[in-house]
Design an enzyme around this catalytic site. Structure first.
Site, PDB file in Angstrom:
ATOM      1  CE1 TYR A 153      33.707  36.178  34.369  1.00 15.38           C
ATOM      2  CE2 TYR A 153      31.878  34.631  34.283  1.00 15.38           C
ATOM      3  CZ  TYR A 153      32.715  35.450  35.003  1.00 15.38           C
ATOM      4  OH  TYR A 153      32.555  35.548  36.355  1.00 15.38           O
ATOM      5  CE  LYS A 194      45.467  45.804  37.857  1.00 13.61           C
ATOM      6  NZ  LYS A 194      45.970  46.813  38.835  1.00 13.61           N
ATOM      7  CG  ASP A 250      44.239  47.845  41.944  1.00  9.00           C
ATOM      8  OD1 ASP A 250      43.710  48.727  41.235  1.00  9.00           O
ATOM      9  OD2 ASP A 250      45.466  47.776  42.135  1.00  9.00           O
ATOM     10  CG  ASP A 256      32.063  37.055  39.160  1.00  5.11           C
ATOM     11  OD1 ASP A 256      30.899  36.880  39.569  1.00  5.11           O
ATOM     12  OD2 ASP A 256      32.992  36.254  39.360  1.00  5.11           O
ATOM     13  CG  ASP A 309      30.369  37.707  44.938  1.00  2.48           C
ATOM     14  OD1 ASP A 309      29.396  37.792  44.157  1.00  2.48           O
ATOM     15  OD2 ASP A 309      30.759  36.628  45.424  1.00  2.48           O
TER      16      ASP A 309
END
Ligand code: IPM
Ligand code: MG
Length: 368
Positions: free
Chosen positions: A141, A192, A225, A249, A253
């Site tokens: 970000y 990851k 993932d 983020d 969701d």
């Protein structure tokens, strides 16, 4: 000394849902001696329209001095073509960065009355109670370089930079371990490391800190993932999830839909304590500005109201008052009241204000 609350309602449904939060705060002032002063300021597209920037320096200063900032939502198609620096989201991101709100707490709790509103089966989500701890002031970000360059041969190149230091990783992991101790004592660290160097560092530093200070907490690791997949396969396996800004983020969701609707999810963004023990804090719903229903009085105010409950808990250390508000929401849902986003067969559909009315009535009743 009265408590200072800065409300930045923002765009779209922001002002409608924050209107209900103001009524809830007034109730706490009246009935529970909460004693809060509220100020209102602009942030997002509305601020761009008024001042040509998504947040002003004065508002940032006010936010730093406030005990808590309550934010509604920012953005909307109206501002699709404003310069990148002036886009509504820039106001929100600047507040997060300038107030150093590095720890974003996103609880995903499934109210049992809403278990059927989720797109997943009731048995998968009923009783769900997970806490996503998202790093909020670092990573891709804010990493530099962040640019689009002209390669001169008709090609352009867009670059964002994922970057984390040991200090940034350790302080967010510390928040997660501390929270886990007050819950089910389990932390899932998500990165990851199979493709990213910052992920390798994340993995190593979390493990180190765990060994040094938190060996009583169960620590596990998961690739991001896989975590996305596990969240829809068997979300109840998680207690606290700690992860970086971008994965946080996305994963939050996903987690929100487990609870029935994005309209239900609150969040807290917390800074480090200064020498006087004061920490900046901002509370906001996870949902966006929902321009499609803005101004229709249909928005669900619950995520914003539950965000105020988090302010009661984390900034004002009024746990019993926070419990009361959460219980009031629970009662109203159990009574069958629903805004459009969580509507189910046989329930009573209400608008933003009616939902606020019902929560206030429930507060009155529970308060005796
Ligand atoms: C969130 C939002 C923001 C983010 C946007 C509005 C910049 O999606 O708070 O999750 O990406 O952090
Ligand atoms: Mg988001």
């Amino acid at each position: 000394m009265s408590k200072k609350i800065l409300i930045v309602a923002g765009d779209g449904i922001g002002p409608e849902v924050m209107g209900e939060v103001e009524r809830v705060i007034a109730w706490y002032n009246d009935k529970r001696g909460f004693d809060a002063d509220i100020e209102n300021e602009l942030v997002g597209g509305c601020c761009y329209d008024a001042h040509g920037v998504a947040v002003t320096d004065e508002t940032v200063e006010k936010a730093k001095k406030a005990d808590a900032v309550l934010l509604g939502a920012v953005g909307g198609p109206k501002w699709d073509n404003v310069p990148y620096e002036g886009r509504p989201e820039a106001g929100l991101l600047r507040l997060r960065k300038d107030l150093e709100l590095f720890a974003n707490l996103r609880p995903a709790l499934c109210f049992s009355a809403l278990a059927d509103a989720s797109s997943l089966k009731r048995e998968i989500v009923e009783g769900l109670d997970i806490m996503i701890v998202r790093e909020l002031t670092g990573g891709v970000y804010f990493g530099e370089p962040k640019e689009i360059t002209d390669l001169g041969n008709g090609e352009r190149r867009g670059v964002d930079t994922q970057v984390y230091t040991t200090g940034e990783i350790r302080r967010i992991a510390e928040v997660a371990f501390d929270l886990a101790r007050k819950r089910d004592n389990r932390v899932m660290s998500v990165e990851k490391r199979n493709v990213m160097k910052s992920g390798v560092l994340w993995y190593e530093e979390v493990a180190k800190l765990h060994k040094e200070k938190f060996s009583d907490v169960t620590l596990e690791n998961m690739l991001a993932d896989n975590c996305a997949m596990q969240l829809v396969r068997n979300p109840k396996q998680f207690d606290v999830i700690v992860t970086d800004n971008l994965f946080g983020d996305v994963l939050s969701d996903i987690a929100s839909m487990l609870t029935g609707s994005l309209g239900m999810l609150p969040s807290a963004s917390l800074g480090a304590k200064d020498a006087n023990g004061k920490a900046c804090a901002m509370y906001e719903p996870v949902h966006g500005s929902a321009p499609d229903i803005a101004g229709t009085g249909a928005a669900n105010p619950i995520a914003s109201i539950l965000s105020f409950a988090m302010a009661l808990r984390y900034t004002f250390e009024l746990g019993a008052d926070a419990d009361l508000l959460e219980k009031a929401v629970d009662t109203v849902l159990a009574d069958g009241l629903r805004t459009g986003d969580i509507m189910q067969d046989g329930m009573k559909k209400v608008g933003t204000t009616e939902m606020g009315d019902a929560i206030l009535a429930a507060l009155d009743k529970l308060n005796g």
